[in-house]
Design a protein around this motif. Structure first.
Motif, PDB file in Angstrom:
ATOM      1  N   ALA A 255      -2.030 -32.158  33.766  1.00  0.00           N
ATOM      2  CA  ALA A 255      -1.534 -32.638  35.059  1.00  0.00           C
ATOM      3  C   ALA A 255      -2.684 -32.732  36.053  1.00  0.00           C
ATOM      4  O   ALA A 255      -2.835 -33.740  36.763  1.00  0.00           O
ATOM      5  CB  ALA A 255      -0.451 -31.701  35.584  1.00  0.00           C
ATOM      6  N   TYR A 256      -3.510 -31.689  36.091  1.00  0.00           N
ATOM      7  CA  TYR A 256      -4.640 -31.692  37.026  1.00  0.00           C
ATOM      8  C   TYR A 256      -5.656 -32.777  36.662  1.00  0.00           C
ATOM      9  O   TYR A 256      -6.182 -33.460  37.549  1.00  0.00           O
ATOM     10  CB  TYR A 256      -5.321 -30.323  37.041  1.00  0.00           C
ATOM     11  N   GLN A 257      -5.927 -32.948  35.369  1.00  0.00           N
ATOM     12  CA  GLN A 257      -6.892 -33.964  34.947  1.00  0.00           C
ATOM     13  C   GLN A 257      -6.431 -35.366  35.334  1.00  0.00           C
ATOM     14  O   GLN A 257      -7.219 -36.175  35.841  1.00  0.00           O
ATOM     15  CB  GLN A 257      -7.109 -33.875  33.436  1.00  0.00           C
TER      16      GLN A 257
ATOM     17  N   GLY B 177      -3.780 -31.303  47.184  1.00  0.00           N
ATOM     18  CA  GLY B 177      -3.596 -30.146  48.055  1.00  0.00           C
ATOM     19  C   GLY B 177      -2.602 -29.157  47.478  1.00  0.00           C
ATOM     20  O   GLY B 177      -2.822 -27.941  47.493  1.00  0.00           O
ATOM     21  N   VAL B 178      -1.494 -29.675  46.943  1.00  0.00           N
ATOM     22  CA  VAL B 178      -0.470 -28.821  46.330  1.00  0.00           C
ATOM     23  C   VAL B 178      -1.041 -28.076  45.123  1.00  0.00           C
ATOM     24  O   VAL B 178      -0.853 -26.862  44.973  1.00  0.00           O
ATOM     25  CB  VAL B 178       0.752 -29.666  45.905  1.00  0.00           C
ATOM     26  N   PHE B 179      -1.745 -28.809  44.262  1.00  0.00           N
ATOM     27  CA  PHE B 179      -2.295 -28.197  43.048  1.00  0.00           C
ATOM     28  C   PHE B 179      -3.317 -27.118  43.387  1.00  0.00           C
ATOM     29  O   PHE B 179      -3.324 -26.037  42.793  1.00  0.00           O
ATOM     30  CB  PHE B 179      -2.945 -29.272  42.164  1.00  0.00           C
TER      31      PHE B 179
ATOM     32  N   ILE C 296      -9.369 -23.444  50.620  1.00  0.00           N
ATOM     33  CA  ILE C 296     -10.262 -24.245  51.476  1.00  0.00           C
ATOM     34  C   ILE C 296     -10.222 -25.709  51.052  1.00  0.00           C
ATOM     35  O   ILE C 296     -10.082 -26.620  51.884  1.00  0.00           O
ATOM     36  CB  ILE C 296     -11.701 -23.696  51.414  1.00  0.00           C
ATOM     37  N   GLU C 297     -10.326 -25.950  49.739  1.00  0.00           N
ATOM     38  CA  GLU C 297     -10.270 -27.327  49.250  1.00  0.00           C
ATOM     39  C   GLU C 297      -8.868 -27.916  49.406  1.00  0.00           C
ATOM     40  O   GLU C 297      -8.716 -29.125  49.622  1.00  0.00           O
ATOM     41  CB  GLU C 297     -10.710 -27.383  47.784  1.00  0.00           C
TER      42      GLU C 297
ATOM     43  N   ILE D  44      -2.604 -24.969  40.147  1.00  0.00           N
ATOM     44  CA  ILE D  44      -1.933 -25.635  39.030  1.00  0.00           C
ATOM     45  C   ILE D  44      -2.969 -26.378  38.187  1.00  0.00           C
ATOM     46  O   ILE D  44      -3.529 -27.388  38.613  1.00  0.00           O
ATOM     47  CB  ILE D  44      -0.868 -26.625  39.545  1.00  0.00           C
ATOM     48  N   GLY D  45      -3.260 -25.849  37.011  1.00  0.00           N
ATOM     49  CA  GLY D  45      -4.231 -26.472  36.117  1.00  0.00           C
ATOM     50  C   GLY D  45      -5.659 -26.370  36.594  1.00  0.00           C
ATOM     51  O   GLY D  45      -6.557 -27.013  36.044  1.00  0.00           O
ATOM     52  N   CYS D  46      -5.885 -25.568  37.622  1.00  0.00           N
ATOM     53  CA  CYS D  46      -7.212 -25.412  38.214  1.00  0.00           C
ATOM     54  C   CYS D  46      -7.243 -24.087  38.965  1.00  0.00           C
ATOM     55  O   CYS D  46      -6.189 -23.519  39.265  1.00  0.00           O
ATOM     56  CB  CYS D  46      -7.511 -26.571  39.175  1.00  0.00           C
TER      57      CYS D  46
END
Length: 252
Positions: free
Chosen positions: A40-42, A60-62, A74-75, A67-69
């Motif tokens: 999902a993140y990729q 922003g949500v991930f 901050i990011e 989620i997957g990261c």
């Protein structure tokens, strides 16, 4: 979803950023076989690189949730800020909530004050937009009520707190009904009772059901004491695993 996944795969091969974003969300929401947070993140990262504006919101949500990261607040803030600059719906809400939660967690009073000021502005921006999501708007208004109640980054104001609680209740946020009942009970009981009963009527609002039980247990003004009815409401709240109701029934 599996058919949609195939379509999105085919489109993604041609660097379609909308397809990449939708693949990311299918995995994130678990709407396909063998969903993967990492995939999902990729897909989301690729959608961002291919020019998807909406992907900034989801990035922003991930990043906020990890989620997957790795979790990176901050990011996450930077991603939400970019989404806001692109007028992505809901970005002000997510960013405002993130700032609000950081304000609650901060041990530095000056930093917390600045976070609450920013949170207040973004949450107000969100709820005053045309047709905000009802659930999100209800929670946003409730956060605003708590900000004005405690004077977090602003002067405390019971009048403004009440206003935001009423707006929150208008969106159907469960806790707003209970808070309005408690606030108004000493001086405007009929209105307070109306809010409490509305809170019960929306369903699965254990706190409101429990408060109604307490009201019948002790009686108040126009409400006559009725232990049988009180027990009925305590039992309903207990079925929803509301701990005060469970404890009260154990003691009876």
């Amino acid at each position: 979803p599996e058919t949609a996944k195939k379509w999105y795969y085919d489109a993604a091969k041609h660097n379609n950023h909308d397809a990449l974003l939708n693949l990311a969300l299918l995995h994130y929401r678990g709407e396909i076989m063998n969903p993967s947070a990492e995939l999902a993140y990729q897909y989301l990262d690729n959608a961002l690189k291919k020019g998807s504006s909406q992907a900034y919101y989801w990035m922003g949500v991930f990043l906020e949730k990890g989620i997957g990261c790795p979790k990176n607040l901050i990011e996450a803030q930077k991603a939400f800020q970019k989404a806001i600059s692109l007028n992505i719906p809901g970005a002000s809400y997510k960013y405002g909530c993130l700032l609000y939660e950081q304000g609650l967690a901060s041990k530095n009073r000056r930093k917390a004050r600045n976070l609450f000021i920013q949170a207040k502005d973004h949450l107000i921006t969100y709820v005053t937009q045309p047709q905000p999501n009802q659930v999100n708007a209800g929670y946003a208004c409730y956060c605003l009520a708590t900000i004005f109640k405690a004077g977090q980054g602003t002067e405390p104001s019971q009048r403004t707190m009440r206003y935001w609680l009423e707006v929150s209740a208008g969106f159907g946020y469960p806790k707003a009904f209970v808070d309005l009942y408690r606030l108004l009970k000493p001086t405007e009981f009929n209105l307070a009772l109306k809010y409490l009963k509305r809170g019960v009527e929306i369903g699965k609002n254990a706190e409101a059901i429990y408060e109604l039980g307490l009201l019948y247990q002790s009686g108040f003004l126009s409400i006559e004491k009725d232990n049988n009815l009180a027990t009925k409401y305590f039992e309903q709240a207990a079925k929803l695993n509301y701990k005060p109701a469970l404890d009260r029934l154990m003691m009876s």
